[in-house]
Motif scaffolding. Sequence first.
Motif, short mmCIF file in Angstrom:
data_model
loop_
_atom_site.label_atom_id
_atom_site.label_comp_id
_atom_site.label_asym_id
_atom_site.label_seq_id
_atom_site.Cartn_x
_atom_site.Cartn_y
_atom_site.Cartn_z
N THR A 18 0.85 -1.05 0.09
CA THR A 18 0.02 -0.24 -0.13
C THR A 18 0.94 1.30 0.02
OG1 THR A 18 -1.61 -1.21 1.29
CG2 THR A 18 -1.93 1.23 1.21
N THR A 19 0.60 2.25 -1.00
CA THR A 19 1.28 3.47 -1.02
C THR A 19 0.43 4.70 -0.45
OG1 THR A 19 0.89 3.85 -3.21
CG2 THR A 19 2.76 2.72 -2.66
N SER A 20 0.72 5.79 -0.61
CA SER A 20 -0.22 6.80 0.03
C SER A 20 -0.88 7.48 -1.07
CB SER A 20 0.93 7.98 0.53
OG SER A 20 1.53 8.42 -0.15
N VAL A 21 -1.36 6.45 -2.00
CA VAL A 21 -2.34 7.13 -3.22
C VAL A 21 -3.68 7.31 -2.70
CG1 VAL A 21 -3.34 6.73 -5.50
CG2 VAL A 21 -0.82 6.24 -5.07
N GLN A 22 -4.32 8.67 -2.80
CA GLN A 22 -5.67 8.61 -2.21
C GLN A 22 -6.70 8.02 -3.33
OE1 GLN A 22 -5.62 12.64 -0.16
NE2 GLN A 22 -4.16 13.07 -1.73
N PRO A 23 -7.83 8.35 -3.03
CA PRO A 23 -8.96 7.65 -3.98
C PRO A 23 -8.98 8.51 -5.28
CG PRO A 23 -9.75 7.54 -1.53
CD PRO A 23 -8.44 8.40 -1.68
N ASP A 24 -8.74 9.63 -5.22
CA ASP A 24 -8.55 10.49 -6.60
C ASP A 24 -7.62 10.14 -7.25
OD1 ASP A 24 -6.74 12.04 -5.32
OD2 ASP A 24 -7.81 13.83 -5.12
N GLY A 25 -6.59 9.21 -6.76
CA GLY A 25 -5.34 9.08 -7.61
C GLY A 25 -4.13 10.06 -7.26
N SER A 26 -4.12 10.98 -6.58
CA SER A 26 -3.06 12.02 -5.97
C SER A 26 -2.53 11.49 -4.86
CB SER A 26 -3.60 13.18 -5.64
OG SER A 26 -4.34 13.12 -4.55
N VAL A 27 -1.15 11.63 -4.66
CA VAL A 27 -0.48 11.15 -3.67
C VAL A 27 -0.40 12.05 -2.57
CG1 VAL A 27 2.02 10.40 -2.92
CG2 VAL A 27 1.17 10.17 -5.24
N TYR A 28 -0.85 11.34 -1.15
CA TYR A 28 -0.81 12.19 -0.19
C TYR A 28 0.57 12.29 0.46
CZ TYR A 28 -2.19 13.32 4.76
OH TYR A 28 -2.47 13.99 5.67
N GLY A 29 0.81 13.34 1.04
CA GLY A 29 2.19 13.88 1.66
C GLY A 29 3.21 13.73 0.92
N GLU A 30 3.02 14.52 -0.53
CA GLU A 30 4.24 14.43 -1.31
C GLU A 30 5.49 14.72 -0.65
OE1 GLU A 30 3.95 15.63 -5.40
OE2 GLU A 30 1.71 15.02 -5.30
N GLY A 31 6.68 13.99 -0.73
CA GLY A 31 8.09 14.53 -0.15
C GLY A 31 7.98 14.41 1.51
N ASP A 32 6.91 13.90 2.22
CA ASP A 32 7.06 13.91 3.49
C ASP A 32 6.81 12.57 4.14
OD1 ASP A 32 6.10 14.07 6.08
OD2 ASP A 32 5.02 15.88 6.00
N SER A 33 7.97 11.79 4.55
CA SER A 33 7.82 10.46 4.85
C SER A 33 7.03 10.16 5.84
CB SER A 33 9.40 10.01 5.33
OG SER A 33 10.23 10.14 4.24
N TYR A 34 6.94 11.08 6.95
CA TYR A 34 6.06 10.91 8.26
C TYR A 34 4.39 10.77 7.66
CZ TYR A 34 3.57 11.97 12.64
OH TYR A 34 2.84 11.76 13.66
N GLU A 104 6.05 2.01 0.39
CA GLU A 104 5.24 1.25 0.50
C GLU A 104 4.97 0.02 1.37
OE1 GLU A 104 3.45 -2.07 -3.04
OE2 GLU A 104 4.71 -0.40 -3.71
N ILE A 105 4.05 -0.31 1.98
CA ILE A 105 3.92 -0.88 3.14
C ILE A 105 3.07 -2.40 3.09
CG2 ILE A 105 3.65 -0.92 5.52
CD1 ILE A 105 4.07 2.11 5.72
N GLU A 106 3.54 -3.40 3.54
CA GLU A 106 2.63 -4.56 3.67
C GLU A 106 2.36 -4.88 4.93
OE1 GLU A 106 5.08 -7.68 1.74
OE2 GLU A 106 4.31 -7.25 -0.18
#
Length: 116
Positions: A18-34, A104-106
């Motif tokens: 799982t990555t930080s892709v939101q339902p609208d397809g954008s990436v949540y927290g671009e450049g922000d690991s936390y 990306e996390i499992e």
Amino acid sequence: MGYSRAVRIGDFIFVGGTTSVQPDGSVYGEGDSYAQVKYILEKQLAMIAQAGGRKEDVYEVHMFWTPDFDKSGMKAYTELFHDVMPLCTAVTVSSLNRPSQLVEIEMSAVVHTELS
């Protein structure tokens, strides 16, 4: 796409990468690991809850992070799992699907049933 985000088999729950892709397809927290780690873990724990599990049932986490990932991402992980302490494996990869994705996390869980 022909795959499941999470699967429950008996008492085991497996949540795929799982990555930080939101339902609208954008990436949540671009450049922000936390922000990305926190978003992903919350999303995965919601899937585990939907399958009948809890945070305390998580026994294993695999993290795949890029060279741009920083230690603040582990702070988000620790805030959530400091009492649970699942197994954790972290691997550096050269890149993920999009350059703005840092991790990306499992996750895997086993649902504990109380003995009567």
